[in-house]
Design a protein around this motif. Sequence first.
Motif, PDB file in Angstrom:
ATOM      1  N   ASP A  40       0.861  -1.184   0.000  1.00 43.85           N
ATOM      2  CA  ASP A  40       0.000   0.000   0.000  1.00 43.85           C
ATOM      3  C   ASP A  40       0.899   1.236   0.000  1.00 43.85           C
ATOM      4  O   ASP A  40       1.715   1.415   0.904  1.00 43.85           O
ATOM      5  N   THR A  41       0.754   2.075  -1.014  1.00 45.69           N
ATOM      6  CA  THR A  41       1.641   3.229  -1.130  1.00 45.69           C
ATOM      7  C   THR A  41       1.196   4.424  -0.295  1.00 45.69           C
ATOM      8  O   THR A  41       1.996   5.299   0.024  1.00 45.69           O
ATOM      9  N   HIS A  42      -0.078   4.474   0.059  1.00 45.55           N
ATOM     10  CA  HIS A  42      -0.623   5.594   0.838  1.00 45.55           C
ATOM     11  C   HIS A  42      -1.613   5.006   1.847  1.00 45.55           C
ATOM     12  O   HIS A  42      -2.829   5.103   1.684  1.00 45.55           O
ATOM     13  N   ALA A  43      -1.086   4.390   2.898  1.00 40.38           N
ATOM     14  CA  ALA A  43      -1.889   3.505   3.735  1.00 40.38           C
ATOM     15  C   ALA A  43      -2.830   4.215   4.704  1.00 40.38           C
ATOM     16  O   ALA A  43      -3.797   3.626   5.174  1.00 40.38           O
ATOM     17  N   LEU A 117       3.354  -1.401   4.221  1.00 41.21           N
ATOM     18  CA  LEU A 117       2.512  -0.203   4.250  1.00 41.21           C
ATOM     19  C   LEU A 117       3.376   1.052   4.299  1.00 41.21           C
ATOM     20  O   LEU A 117       4.233   1.194   5.171  1.00 41.21           O
ATOM     21  N   HIS A 118       3.125   1.970   3.381  1.00 46.21           N
ATOM     22  CA  HIS A 118       3.836   3.243   3.348  1.00 46.21           C
ATOM     23  C   HIS A 118       2.865   4.370   3.726  1.00 46.21           C
ATOM     24  O   HIS A 118       1.735   4.403   3.256  1.00 46.21           O
ATOM     25  N   GLU A 119       3.325   5.284   4.558  1.00 46.09           N
ATOM     26  CA  GLU A 119       2.535   6.470   4.902  1.00 46.09           C
ATOM     27  C   GLU A 119       3.485   7.615   5.208  1.00 46.09           C
ATOM     28  O   GLU A 119       4.350   7.502   6.072  1.00 46.09           O
ATOM     29  N   LEU A 120       3.319   8.712   4.485  1.00 49.49           N
ATOM     30  CA  LEU A 120       4.223   9.848   4.615  1.00 49.49           C
ATOM     31  C   LEU A 120       3.784  10.826   5.697  1.00 49.49           C
ATOM     32  O   LEU A 120       4.624  11.446   6.361  1.00 49.49           O
ATOM     33  N   HIS A 121       2.482  11.003   5.885  1.00 48.41           N
ATOM     34  CA  HIS A 121       1.970  11.946   6.887  1.00 48.41           C
ATOM     35  C   HIS A 121       2.375  11.466   8.285  1.00 48.41           C
ATOM     36  O   HIS A 121       2.076  10.338   8.683  1.00 48.41           O
ATOM     37  N   LYS A 139       4.898  -4.629   7.790  1.00 49.65           N
ATOM     38  CA  LYS A 139       5.983  -3.662   7.869  1.00 49.65           C
ATOM     39  C   LYS A 139       5.420  -2.289   7.557  1.00 49.65           C
ATOM     40  O   LYS A 139       4.821  -2.086   6.494  1.00 49.65           O
ATOM     41  N   VAL A 140       5.597  -1.346   8.473  1.00 49.33           N
ATOM     42  CA  VAL A 140       5.079   0.014   8.317  1.00 49.33           C
ATOM     43  C   VAL A 140       6.254   0.952   8.073  1.00 49.33           C
ATOM     44  O   VAL A 140       7.193   0.996   8.880  1.00 49.33           O
ATOM     45  N   ILE A 141       6.187   1.705   6.984  1.00 50.17           N
ATOM     46  CA  ILE A 141       7.290   2.572   6.580  1.00 50.17           C
ATOM     47  C   ILE A 141       6.817   4.022   6.522  1.00 50.17           C
ATOM     48  O   ILE A 141       5.794   4.326   5.911  1.00 50.17           O
ATOM     49  N   ASN A 142       7.556   4.911   7.178  1.00 53.98           N
ATOM     50  CA  ASN A 142       7.260   6.338   7.122  1.00 53.98           C
ATOM     51  C   ASN A 142       8.059   6.924   5.961  1.00 53.98           C
ATOM     52  O   ASN A 142       9.243   7.249   6.101  1.00 53.98           O
ATOM     53  N   GLY A 143       7.413   7.046   4.805  1.00 50.19           N
ATOM     54  CA  GLY A 143       8.135   7.542   3.641  1.00 50.19           C
ATOM     55  C   GLY A 143       7.252   7.652   2.424  1.00 50.19           C
ATOM     56  O   GLY A 143       6.061   7.348   2.461  1.00 50.19           O
ATOM     57  N   ASP A 144       7.843   8.088   1.345  1.00 50.03           N
ATOM     58  CA  ASP A 144       7.161   8.267   0.065  1.00 50.03           C
ATOM     59  C   ASP A 144       6.795   6.903  -0.502  1.00 50.03           C
ATOM     60  O   ASP A 144       7.668   6.102  -0.854  1.00 50.03           O
ATOM     61  N   GLY A 145       5.503   6.631  -0.621  1.00 44.15           N
ATOM     62  CA  GLY A 145       5.057   5.327  -1.062  1.00 44.15           C
ATOM     63  C   GLY A 145       5.358   5.024  -2.517  1.00 44.15           C
ATOM     64  O   GLY A 145       5.521   3.858  -2.887  1.00 44.15           O
ATOM     65  N   LEU A 146       5.431   6.045  -3.363  1.00 46.25           N
ATOM     66  CA  LEU A 146       5.750   5.806  -4.766  1.00 46.25           C
ATOM     67  C   LEU A 146       7.198   5.335  -4.912  1.00 46.25           C
ATOM     68  O   LEU A 146       7.489   4.388  -5.641  1.00 46.25           O
ATOM     69  N   LYS A 147       8.101   5.984  -4.190  1.00 46.68           N
ATOM     70  CA  LYS A 147       9.490   5.517  -4.186  1.00 46.68           C
ATOM     71  C   LYS A 147       9.583   4.143  -3.519  1.00 46.68           C
ATOM     72  O   LYS A 147      10.345   3.276  -3.957  1.00 46.68           O
ATOM     73  N   GLY A 148       8.784   3.973  -2.469  1.00 40.05           N
ATOM     74  CA  GLY A 148       8.795   2.698  -1.758  1.00 40.05           C
ATOM     75  C   GLY A 148       8.321   1.544  -2.618  1.00 40.05           C
ATOM     76  O   GLY A 148       8.819   0.416  -2.490  1.00 40.05           O
TER      77      GLY A 148
END
Length: 280
Positions: A40-43, A117-121, A139-148
């Motif tokens: 998920d790029t914008h979870a 899961l990626h979420e930038l906010h 796995k939860v990632i704080n970052g740009d989901g498109l790059k992720g």
Amino acid sequence: MLSYRHGYHAGNYADVLKHSMLLQVLKAMQKKAKPFVYIDTHAGAGAYSLEDEFAQKTGEYLDGVAKLWDHDNLPAPLQDYVAAVKHFNAEYDELSVYPGSPSFVDVELRQQDRMVLHELHSTDHELLNEYFEQDKQVKVINGDGLKGLIAAVPPLERRAVVLIDPSYEIKTDYVDVANTLIKAHKKFSTGVYMLWYPVVQREQTEAMLSLLKDSGIKKQLRIEQAIGADSEQFGMTAAGLWIINPPWQTDELARETLACLAPLLGSTNGNVNVQWEVGE
């Protein structure tokens, strides 16, 4: 600085379509025992209270999930969808909580599957991380989901469902999303890619979708529901899913779902569109 918060829109008509179809794609993936990964790029935040200030300010869920809450004789995709939402409201006497996309997936996840899961906010990432902190499959990632996404494919499992669901609050999102999806497909051509899109300015949306249609990628399906005629004054008049490599019969399930949804949601001035934009 990102300002979009999905809590304002949780459970609206666009979520009904997105999540009912997402569940059907997951169920199709489960027909094989082989593991898959959900990316998920914008979870978002994981789940949303429909009683807080965000949801109450807009009331969008009242014209979405709430319209289906007490209905019987729904087609299977909508039955599954309503059952999933009710699962998250089991401790309440009414519709109080709306699950985000990762929460819908979490209920369906088997032991052999996993989520990225990626979420930038920052605030939503903190909530999402707290929601899944005890889950080793996630796995939860704080970052740009498109790059992720580019970094995440091809996955070890060689099977994946990718949801790209940005806010489109930045105009360049439209082009960036299309270019990222094309790059991801070049690296991993067999994944199921689900792109959610709004129609605020039809020309802008179609320009993004044309980039995908003209990319040479096969098997591209459009599923779209409109609640009104295209207009630059009205706000979002339609929303849809653009699916690359949809599982077998996804188009038939979508037609059945939208045929039922249109009258239930009262979208008498809109229309539905399910068609293969690019075949095999």
